[in-house]
Design a protein around this motif. Structure first.
Motif, PDB file in Angstrom:
ATOM      1  N   PRO A  80       0.827  -1.218   0.000  1.00  0.00           N
ATOM      2  CA  PRO A  80       0.000   0.000   0.000  1.00  0.00           C
ATOM      3  C   PRO A  80       0.857   1.262   0.000  1.00  0.00           C
ATOM      4  O   PRO A  80       1.293   1.726   1.045  1.00  0.00           O
ATOM      5  N   ILE A  81       1.085   1.796  -1.198  1.00  0.00           N
ATOM      6  CA  ILE A  81       1.964   2.977  -1.320  1.00  0.00           C
ATOM      7  C   ILE A  81       1.188   4.272  -1.069  1.00  0.00           C
ATOM      8  O   ILE A  81       0.099   4.459  -1.598  1.00  0.00           O
ATOM      9  N   LEU A  82       1.778   5.128  -0.233  1.00  0.00           N
ATOM     10  CA  LEU A  82       1.155   6.436   0.023  1.00  0.00           C
ATOM     11  C   LEU A  82       1.678   7.450  -0.983  1.00  0.00           C
ATOM     12  O   LEU A  82       2.835   7.368  -1.411  1.00  0.00           O
ATOM     13  N   LYS A  83       0.821   8.415  -1.332  1.00  0.00           N
ATOM     14  CA  LYS A  83       1.230   9.446  -2.305  1.00  0.00           C
ATOM     15  C   LYS A  83       2.355  10.313  -1.770  1.00  0.00           C
ATOM     16  O   LYS A  83       3.292  10.634  -2.472  1.00  0.00           O
ATOM     17  N   ASN A  84       2.238  10.668  -0.477  1.00  0.00           N
ATOM     18  CA  ASN A  84       3.224  11.588   0.099  1.00  0.00           C
ATOM     19  C   ASN A  84       3.882  10.983   1.324  1.00  0.00           C
ATOM     20  O   ASN A  84       3.397  10.003   1.879  1.00  0.00           O
ATOM     21  N   ASN A  85       4.968  11.628   1.725  1.00  0.00           N
ATOM     22  CA  ASN A  85       5.641  11.167   2.929  1.00  0.00           C
ATOM     23  C   ASN A  85       4.773  11.381   4.157  1.00  0.00           C
ATOM     24  O   ASN A  85       4.206  12.449   4.327  1.00  0.00           O
ATOM     25  N   PRO A  86       4.652  10.379   5.018  1.00  0.00           N
ATOM     26  CA  PRO A  86       3.861  10.558   6.234  1.00  0.00           C
ATOM     27  C   PRO A  86       4.531  11.588   7.147  1.00  0.00           C
ATOM     28  O   PRO A  86       5.750  11.541   7.333  1.00  0.00           O
ATOM     29  N   SER A  87       3.735  12.508   7.677  1.00  0.00           N
ATOM     30  CA  SER A  87       4.338  13.633   8.391  1.00  0.00           C
ATOM     31  C   SER A  87       4.955  13.217   9.723  1.00  0.00           C
ATOM     32  O   SER A  87       5.849  13.877  10.227  1.00  0.00           O
ATOM     33  N   GLU A  88       4.490  12.083  10.300  1.00  0.00           N
ATOM     34  CA  GLU A  88       5.023  11.717  11.624  1.00  0.00           C
ATOM     35  C   GLU A  88       6.452  11.175  11.552  1.00  0.00           C
ATOM     36  O   GLU A  88       7.127  11.079  12.577  1.00  0.00           O
ATOM     37  N   ALA A  89       6.930  10.840  10.343  1.00  0.00           N
ATOM     38  CA  ALA A  89       8.252  10.217  10.241  1.00  0.00           C
ATOM     39  C   ALA A  89       9.338  11.267  10.085  1.00  0.00           C
ATOM     40  O   ALA A  89       9.276  12.116   9.206  1.00  0.00           O
ATOM     41  N   LYS A  90      10.323  11.198  10.967  1.00  0.00           N
ATOM     42  CA  LYS A  90      11.359  12.240  10.990  1.00  0.00           C
ATOM     43  C   LYS A  90      12.622  11.831  10.235  1.00  0.00           C
ATOM     44  O   LYS A  90      13.419  12.679   9.873  1.00  0.00           O
ATOM     45  N   ILE A  91      12.856  10.546  10.050  1.00  0.00           N
ATOM     46  CA  ILE A  91      14.079  10.154   9.335  1.00  0.00           C
ATOM     47  C   ILE A  91      13.694   9.333   8.108  1.00  0.00           C
ATOM     48  O   ILE A  91      12.602   8.786   8.032  1.00  0.00           O
ATOM     49  N   LYS A  92      14.633   9.250   7.161  1.00  0.00           N
ATOM     50  CA  LYS A  92      14.222   8.722   5.858  1.00  0.00           C
ATOM     51  C   LYS A  92      13.808   7.258   5.885  1.00  0.00           C
ATOM     52  O   LYS A  92      12.915   6.845   5.156  1.00  0.00           O
ATOM     53  N   SER A  93      14.434   6.453   6.764  1.00  0.00           N
ATOM     54  CA  SER A  93      14.051   5.033   6.793  1.00  0.00           C
ATOM     55  C   SER A  93      12.607   4.894   7.279  1.00  0.00           C
ATOM     56  O   SER A  93      11.820   4.110   6.736  1.00  0.00           O
ATOM     57  N   HIS A  94      12.248   5.680   8.277  1.00  0.00           N
ATOM     58  CA  HIS A  94      10.885   5.617   8.798  1.00  0.00           C
ATOM     59  C   HIS A  94       9.895   6.091   7.735  1.00  0.00           C
ATOM     60  O   HIS A  94       8.851   5.473   7.494  1.00  0.00           O
ATOM     61  N   GLN A  95      10.271   7.182   7.037  1.00  0.00           N
ATOM     62  CA  GLN A  95       9.403   7.697   5.963  1.00  0.00           C
ATOM     63  C   GLN A  95       9.162   6.646   4.895  1.00  0.00           C
ATOM     64  O   GLN A  95       8.028   6.340   4.539  1.00  0.00           O
ATOM     65  N   LEU A  96      10.265   6.068   4.396  1.00  0.00           N
ATOM     66  CA  LEU A  96      10.117   5.118   3.286  1.00  0.00           C
ATOM     67  C   LEU A  96       9.334   3.876   3.731  1.00  0.00           C
ATOM     68  O   LEU A  96       8.475   3.377   2.999  1.00  0.00           O
ATOM     69  N   MET A  97       9.625   3.404   4.930  1.00  0.00           N
ATOM     70  CA  MET A  97       8.962   2.172   5.381  1.00  0.00           C
ATOM     71  C   MET A  97       7.453   2.344   5.510  1.00  0.00           C
ATOM     72  O   MET A  97       6.685   1.424   5.222  1.00  0.00           O
ATOM     73  N   LEU A  98       7.043   3.549   5.938  1.00  0.00           N
ATOM     74  CA  LEU A  98       5.592   3.799   6.014  1.00  0.00           C
ATOM     75  C   LEU A  98       5.035   4.068   4.622  1.00  0.00           C
ATOM     76  O   LEU A  98       3.958   3.605   4.258  1.00  0.00           O
ATOM     77  N   ARG A  99       5.800   4.799   3.838  1.00  0.00           N
ATOM     78  CA  ARG A  99       5.337   5.215   2.505  1.00  0.00           C
ATOM     79  C   ARG A  99       5.055   4.017   1.603  1.00  0.00           C
ATOM     80  O   ARG A  99       4.075   3.990   0.875  1.00  0.00           O
ATOM     81  N   VAL A 100       5.948   3.012   1.631  1.00  0.00           N
ATOM     82  CA  VAL A 100       5.720   1.856   0.754  1.00  0.00           C
ATOM     83  C   VAL A 100       5.063   0.696   1.517  1.00  0.00           C
ATOM     84  O   VAL A 100       5.033  -0.431   1.029  1.00  0.00           O
ATOM     85  N   GLY A 101       4.597   0.982   2.716  1.00  0.00           N
ATOM     86  CA  GLY A 101       3.858  -0.054   3.452  1.00  0.00           C
ATOM     87  C   GLY A 101       4.709  -1.260   3.813  1.00  0.00           C
ATOM     88  O   GLY A 101       4.303  -2.400   3.632  1.00  0.00           O
ATOM     89  N   MET A 102       5.902  -1.019   4.324  1.00  0.00           N
ATOM     90  CA  MET A 102       6.721  -2.150   4.793  1.00  0.00           C
ATOM     91  C   MET A 102       6.304  -2.555   6.200  1.00  0.00           C
ATOM     92  O   MET A 102       6.444  -3.717   6.582  1.00  0.00           O
TER      93      MET A 102
END
Ligand code: P5A
Length: 444
Positions: A9-31
């Motif tokens: 489940p890929i999100l269109k944008n970076n989730p705002s709660e994630a402060k570092i890139k690994s957290h952003q990407l993992m939420l963004r691509v639904g890992m």
């Protein structure tokens, strides 16, 4: 795997709660998906990567003669009272009571439990050394879980334990893990540097943290830049060569902040070689002699008939943290491009056919290519959606298969557009693509 049928489940944008890139990407691509503070479910993409990391860790443990076991996540408080750590461990330990009102706990680490197993089953020096490991969930009630799975409460760890009769033999075991860690991180395409570290709640007087450089890391480090040039360590398990290997690293001043001494740093490292920076701790090894074996009475019969407490060490790798650490090292945040090392990539290749309504030719071609790749054990994801090319590419760049095959107008006949992420597109035939991919996969 068809993208349309995958659970990515890929999100269109970076989730705002994630402060570092690994957290952003993992939420963004639904890992991963958070289930409560510091506790996560692993979804297919994240789980695939973690399992591949786990397998590499396992293979490198086996190569030094460590044997895999599986201990439970729930432990009895009794053994922790014996070692004296039940009170000392403090608030980080999740304490539970069962229906009999017995005090249990969710294991934050396993020194006590493995010592209990050892003492009840191994009686003679003849069975030593013993190197045992398991890969199991741990729980630490961290006061400030953050950065997604980097510092969380429930995490997946490989923890190994060594048992020897003398200090000298125990250091031999320690050095085997030292080598095995260098090899493990190298297979993950990471440069992890061993740094002298504090032993904290595990105890002992010898310890190294394995750290990869990252601005977002939580460990402060002080090191000699030349240590990054050390790259060859062979596979020799001979006592002397392992000792030399550790000495080669220890020649360069390299410590975490708890061990930092300004005078020593400045006297040992010339100004141009000094590096003060931050990193992510992906592994940590400890030597603590009889810290657990003595209070828990884990001894063996020695040759002359006497008994002695075994000398122990413990060796951890943050398997789940490594997923994030690899992203921190490899994700190009600006261009939104992830390139997984092929050793752990969720898919080796993304197949991207340009599909127009009512025209199935490109998808049919993709299916044929896919079959050939699967026959050669090459894992694929096919973007079978009807989205436009740029949004398909954007998605696949986030998923991060290291290679892409694009099937569009340009790919007439036998020649296909083949691209290694970050490099030029080549026009080559499928046989050549398979040869390249097999060669890359074999390197691991
Ligand atoms: C060594 C093995 C130990 O627990 N006992 C058994 C020793 N060491 S350690 O340094 O405390 O942890 C080992 C590795 O586990 C990872 N880690 C974590 N990962 C995610 N979230 C956490 N809260 C967390 N705590 C530790 C680290 O990679 C660490 O090196």
């Amino acid at each position: 795997m068809y993208f349309s049928k995958s659970f990515i489940p890929i999100l269109k944008n970076n989730p705002s709660e994630a402060k570092i890139k690994s957290h952003q990407l993992m939420l963004r691509v639904g890992m991963i998906k958070q289930s409560s503070a510091g506790i996560y479910s692993w979804l297919p993409l994240g789980f695939k990567v973690m399992k591949k990391i786990e397998q590499i860790v396992r293979e490198e443990q086996n190569k030094i003669g460590a044997q895999e076991i599986l201990m439970p996540t729930i432990q009895s408080s009794e053994i922790w009272k014996e070692s004296g750590r039940y009170e000392d461990y403090g608030e980080e330990m999740l304490r539970i009571k069962d229906r009999q009102d017995r005090e249990m706990l969710y294991g934050p680490t396993n020194e006590e439990l493995v010592t209990d197993i050892f003492r009840s089953l191994i009686k003679s020096y003849k069975s030593l050394p013993q190197l045992l490991y398991h890969i199991q969930w741990k729980f630490r009630d961290e006061i400030r879980p953050r950065f997604g799975i980097m510092r969380c409460r429930e995490f997946y760890m490989k923890d190994a334990y060594s048992f020897d009769i003398t200090d000298d033999e125990a250091l031999f075991s320690y050095n085997k893990f030292f080598l095995s860690y260098l090899k493990t991180f190298k297979r993950l395409d990471l440069t992890a540097i061993p740094m002298a570290a504090d032993t904290g709640p595990i105890g002992g007087n010898l310890s190294h943290e394995f750290i990869i450089l990252a601005e977002t890391g939580e460990s402060k480090i002080f090191t000699d830049k030349r240590i990054f040039e050390l790259d060859s360590y062979g596979t020799d398990l001979n006592k002397k060569s392992l000792e030399n290997l550790r000495m080669k690293y220890e020649e360069f001043y390299s410590v975490t902040d708890e061990k930092f001494n300004k005078e020593e740093f400045e006297s040992k490292v010339s100004e141009e070689n000094r590096l003060k920076t931050k990193g992510i701790e992906v592994g940590h090894i400890f030597y603590f002699g009889d810290k657990y074996s003595k209070p828990m009475n884990a001894s063996v019969d020695l040759p002359g008939g006497k008994k002695d407490f075994v000398k122990m060490g413990s060796y951890g790798i943050g398997v789940s943290r490594l997923v994030g650490a690899i992203i921190e090292a490899k994700y190009d945040e600006k261009n939104e491009v992830m390139k997984w090392p092929i050793s752990v990539a969720p898919y080796d290749v993304s197949i991207i056919p340009m599909i127009n309504k009512n025209d199935t030719a490109a998808l049919e071609k993709a299916n044929k290519i896919n079959l050939e790749l699967l026959k050669n054990n090459i894992e694929t994801i096919i973007d079978d959606t009807e989205e436009n090319f740029s949004s398909k590419l954007k998605k696949m760049n986030l998923i991060g298969s290291p290679y892409q095959i694009i099937i569009g107008k340009q790919s007439d006949g036998d020649l296909l557009e083949f691209k290694e992420i970050g490099k030029e597109t080549k026009k080559i035939n499928l046989a050549e693509i398979i040869r390249i991919l097999k060669e890359q996969k074999a390197k691991n």
